[in-house]
Design a protein around this motif. Structure first.
Motif, PDB file in Angstrom:
ATOM      1  N   LEU A   1       2.318  -6.060  12.167  1.00  0.00           N
ATOM      2  CA  LEU A   1       2.893  -5.042  11.685  1.00  0.00           C
ATOM      3  C   LEU A   1       4.013  -4.721  10.501  1.00  0.00           C
ATOM      4  N   ILE A   2       3.431  -4.143   9.521  1.00  0.00           N
ATOM      5  CA  ILE A   2       4.361  -3.708   8.258  1.00  0.00           C
ATOM      6  C   ILE A   2       4.212  -2.501   8.202  1.00  0.00           C
ATOM      7  N   ASP A   3       5.767  -1.981   8.107  1.00  0.00           N
ATOM      8  CA  ASP A   3       5.858  -0.499   8.002  1.00  0.00           C
ATOM      9  C   ASP A   3       6.796  -0.036   6.907  1.00  0.00           C
ATOM     10  N   ALA A   4       6.625   0.260   5.718  1.00  0.00           N
ATOM     11  CA  ALA A   4       7.311   0.295   4.695  1.00  0.00           C
ATOM     12  C   ALA A   4       7.185   1.686   3.954  1.00  0.00           C
ATOM     13  N   SER A   5       6.739   2.670   4.800  1.00  0.00           N
ATOM     14  CA  SER A   5       6.913   4.128   4.619  1.00  0.00           C
ATOM     15  C   SER A   5       7.950   4.798   4.057  1.00  0.00           C
ATOM     16  N   HIS A   6       7.810   5.666   3.281  1.00  0.00           N
ATOM     17  CA  HIS A   6       8.930   6.472   2.871  1.00  0.00           C
ATOM     18  C   HIS A   6       9.893   5.801   1.985  1.00  0.00           C
ATOM     19  N   ASN A   7       9.631   4.902   0.994  1.00  0.00           N
ATOM     20  CA  ASN A   7      10.623   4.227   0.184  1.00  0.00           C
ATOM     21  C   ASN A   7      10.097   4.445  -1.166  1.00  0.00           C
ATOM     22  N   ASN A   8      10.595   3.548  -2.346  1.00  0.00           N
ATOM     23  CA  ASN A   8      10.087   3.808  -3.558  1.00  0.00           C
ATOM     24  C   ASN A   8       9.138   2.661  -4.088  1.00  0.00           C
ATOM     25  N   ILE A   9       8.245   2.169  -3.484  1.00  0.00           N
ATOM     26  CA  ILE A   9       7.574   0.958  -3.858  1.00  0.00           C
ATOM     27  C   ILE A   9       6.568   1.335  -4.707  1.00  0.00           C
ATOM     28  N   GLY A  10       6.617   0.898  -5.922  1.00  0.00           N
ATOM     29  CA  GLY A  10       5.588   1.431  -7.051  1.00  0.00           C
ATOM     30  C   GLY A  10       4.678   0.078  -7.381  1.00  0.00           C
ATOM     31  N   THR A  11       4.161   0.316  -8.810  1.00  0.00           N
ATOM     32  CA  THR A  11       3.055  -0.419  -9.076  1.00  0.00           C
ATOM     33  C   THR A  11       3.279  -1.946  -9.077  1.00  0.00           C
ATOM     34  N   LYS A  12       4.468  -2.381  -9.428  1.00  0.00           N
ATOM     35  CA  LYS A  12       4.740  -3.859  -9.384  1.00  0.00           C
ATOM     36  C   LYS A  12       5.797  -4.011  -8.182  1.00  0.00           C
ATOM     37  N   GLY A  13       5.841  -3.161  -7.092  1.00  0.00           N
ATOM     38  CA  GLY A  13       6.576  -3.480  -5.990  1.00  0.00           C
ATOM     39  C   GLY A  13       5.860  -4.547  -4.904  1.00  0.00           C
ATOM     40  N   ILE A  14       4.683  -4.636  -5.062  1.00  0.00           N
ATOM     41  CA  ILE A  14       3.917  -5.789  -3.904  1.00  0.00           C
ATOM     42  C   ILE A  14       3.408  -6.615  -4.672  1.00  0.00           C
ATOM     43  N   HIS A  15       3.778  -8.118  -4.165  1.00  0.00           N
ATOM     44  CA  HIS A  15       3.294  -9.228  -4.620  1.00  0.00           C
ATOM     45  C   HIS A  15       1.740  -9.244  -4.786  1.00  0.00           C
ATOM     46  N   ARG A  16       1.108  -9.949  -5.517  1.00  0.00           N
ATOM     47  CA  ARG A  16      -0.431 -10.041  -5.627  1.00  0.00           C
ATOM     48  C   ARG A  16      -0.890 -10.781  -4.324  1.00  0.00           C
ATOM     49  N   GLU A  17      -1.798 -10.401  -3.965  1.00  0.00           N
ATOM     50  CA  GLU A  17      -2.767 -10.853  -2.569  1.00  0.00           C
ATOM     51  C   GLU A  17      -1.487 -11.347  -1.637  1.00  0.00           C
ATOM     52  N   ALA A  18      -0.694 -10.020  -1.535  1.00  0.00           N
ATOM     53  CA  ALA A  18       0.478 -10.492  -0.437  1.00  0.00           C
ATOM     54  C   ALA A  18       0.044 -10.391   1.099  1.00  0.00           C
ATOM     55  N   PHE A  19      -1.091  -9.926   1.251  1.00  0.00           N
ATOM     56  CA  PHE A  19      -1.484  -9.728   2.827  1.00  0.00           C
ATOM     57  C   PHE A  19      -2.807 -10.680   2.916  1.00  0.00           C
ATOM     58  N   LYS A  20      -3.113 -11.505   2.049  1.00  0.00           N
ATOM     59  CA  LYS A  20      -4.497 -12.213   2.288  1.00  0.00           C
ATOM     60  C   LYS A  20      -4.486 -13.188   3.298  1.00  0.00           C
ATOM     61  N   ASP A  21      -3.397 -13.815   3.501  1.00  0.00           N
ATOM     62  CA  ASP A  21      -3.374 -14.952   4.362  1.00  0.00           C
ATOM     63  C   ASP A  21      -2.775 -14.586   6.034  1.00  0.00           C
ATOM     64  N   MET A  22      -2.655 -13.166   5.817  1.00  0.00           N
ATOM     65  CA  MET A  22      -1.843 -12.673   7.153  1.00  0.00           C
ATOM     66  C   MET A  22      -3.036 -12.286   8.273  1.00  0.00           C
ATOM     67  N   THR A  23      -3.709 -13.319   8.874  1.00  0.00           N
ATOM     68  CA  THR A  23      -4.779 -13.371   9.658  1.00  0.00           C
ATOM     69  C   THR A  23      -4.506 -12.535  11.081  1.00  0.00           C
ATOM     70  N   SER A  24      -3.386 -12.177  11.305  1.00  0.00           N
ATOM     71  CA  SER A  24      -2.990 -11.527  12.476  1.00  0.00           C
ATOM     72  C   SER A  24      -2.795 -10.140  12.210  1.00  0.00           C
ATOM     73  N   LEU A  25      -2.704  -9.719  10.940  1.00  0.00           N
ATOM     74  CA  LEU A  25      -2.265  -8.515  10.593  1.00  0.00           C
ATOM     75  C   LEU A  25      -3.061  -7.336  11.061  1.00  0.00           C
ATOM     76  N   LEU A  26      -2.482  -6.161  11.772  1.00  0.00           N
ATOM     77  CA  LEU A  26      -3.485  -5.123  12.461  1.00  0.00           C
ATOM     78  C   LEU A  26      -2.990  -3.623  11.756  1.00  0.00           C
ATOM     79  N   TYR A  27      -1.746  -3.636  11.603  1.00  0.00           N
ATOM     80  CA  TYR A  27      -1.319  -2.300  10.846  1.00  0.00           C
ATOM     81  C   TYR A  27      -0.302  -2.441   9.643  1.00  0.00           C
ATOM     82  N   LEU A  28      -0.785  -1.662   8.451  1.00  0.00           N
ATOM     83  CA  LEU A  28      -0.113  -1.893   7.485  1.00  0.00           C
ATOM     84  C   LEU A  28       0.008  -0.431   6.753  1.00  0.00           C
ATOM     85  N   TYR A  29       1.390   0.182   6.808  1.00  0.00           N
ATOM     86  CA  TYR A  29       1.917   1.378   6.746  1.00  0.00           C
ATOM     87  C   TYR A  29       2.528   1.642   5.559  1.00  0.00           C
TER      88      TYR A  29
END
Length: 331
Positions: free
Chosen positions: A224-252
């Motif tokens: 679970l990753i919850d980063a809602s209500h922030n200032n994350i913009g165009t360059k605020g997320i690493h490329r393919e940041a979630f690709k290898d998270m094989t257990s990821l269920l919730y992305l907010y």
């Protein structure tokens, strides 16, 4: 003749005396005393006089007096005062029954090895300042301006509604058992890029309602990753940041400035919330595999894109593998 009259009158007087109740009672009393106690009547003139005087006050119409046992009066007996020694013993007993205070944890996180110092507000150990229950540490609403040193066996850490402004790499160093971090509603503006990478069991990170512009690198164990209500913009997320998270269920990532869907997304993902961002377009292979039309993505059944300037009806092929169409504008 005069003697005969006197004799007759004497007989009448004697008969009247014998027939009177007073005489009968006296006769019964005398016979009872003589029979049971063998009283010498000749030598008991005083007793006879007492009885006679007592009976002189009685008449046939006098009510009978029932003699019984009277109940003792109610007395309020004084309670003995407690001695000084007994009071001291009672105070010691009360102190023994009081709950134990949190114990001092010998070693903290961040390589400091101690729980005393400026990193714990008011020079107090973390488990006295916060609440430690098992492996969970609760530091909510304590006006903290930094992450306090944590016990090594901490599994869940909550520091919501504080004044923390930065997450340093040393804040969670060597926390091998930590599974959940919740820093909701602080004043975090920056996070060291590898601040969360030293935790092999970290699964849940909640950093919503802060001022973060860059989402840090996270371990592959995340669910679970919850980063809602922030200032994350165009360059605020690493490329393919979630690709290898094989257990990821919730992305907010609700209420940010994200202008694209951060693909590729793992097949394990169930819920993706991107509402109220700046997403304007979507590719047909964002969720589905155009090379395999038999591919069905059953897990991803909750996609929120409402509040974005995107027309979902322009890319109908992007949803053919999904159990439900994303929520958003279709016009």
């Amino acid at each position: 003749m005069r003697m005969l009259v006197r004799l007759i009158l004497g007989l009448f007087v004697l008969k009247a005396v014998v027939a009177s109740p007073r005489f009968s009672r006296q006769a019964d009393l005398d016979s009872y005393d003589s029979a049971n106690y063998d009283v010498d009547l000749d030598n008991s003139n005083l007793e006879n006089q007492d009885i006679y005087d007592y009976e002189e006050g009685l008449t046939i119409d006098d009510p009978q007096i029932e003699i019984g046992t009277l109940a003792p009066p109610d007395y309020n007996y004084p309670v003995p005062e407690t001695s000084i020694e007994e009071e001291a013993e009672e105070e010691e007993t009360e102190e023994e029954e009081m709950p134990l205070k949190p114990q001092l944890v010998p070693q903290g996180s961040g390589g400091s090895g101690v729980l005393m110092g400026p990193d714990t507000q008011k020079d107090m150990p973390t488990c006295l300042l916060c609440t430690c229950l098992g492996g969970s540490v609760y530091c909510d609403d304590l006006k903290l301006d930094s992450v306090p040193p944590l016990p090594k066996d901490t599994t869940h850490f909550y520091a919501r509604y504080n004044r923390i402004t930065k997450i340093n790499k040393s804040d969670f160093a060597n926390m091998n058992k930590l599974k959940r971090i919740d820093l909701t509603a602080n004043e975090i503006k920056s996070v060291d890029d590898r601040a969360f990478m030293g935790m092999p069991q970290l699964e849940e990170l909640v950093i919503r309602e802060n001022h973060i512009s860059q989402l840090p690198a996270l371990p592959e164990t995340m669910s679970l990753i919850d980063a809602s209500h922030n200032n994350i913009g165009t360059k605020g997320i690493h490329r393919e940041a979630f690709k290898d998270m094989t257990s990821l269920l919730y992305l907010y990532l609700t209420d940010n400035n994200v202008d694209y869907i951060p693909v590729p997304l793992p097949d394990s993902l169930r819920s993706l919330h991107l509402q109220r961002n700046n997403i304007q377009m979507m590719h047909e292979d964002t969720f589905c595999n155009l090379k395999d039309f038999n591919y069905i993505r059953n897990a991803l059944e909750d996609i929120r894109l409402d509040g974005n300037p995107i027309n979902l009806s322009r890319t109908p092929q992007a949803y053919v593998c999904l159990p439900r169409i994303p929520i958003g504008d279709l016009i």
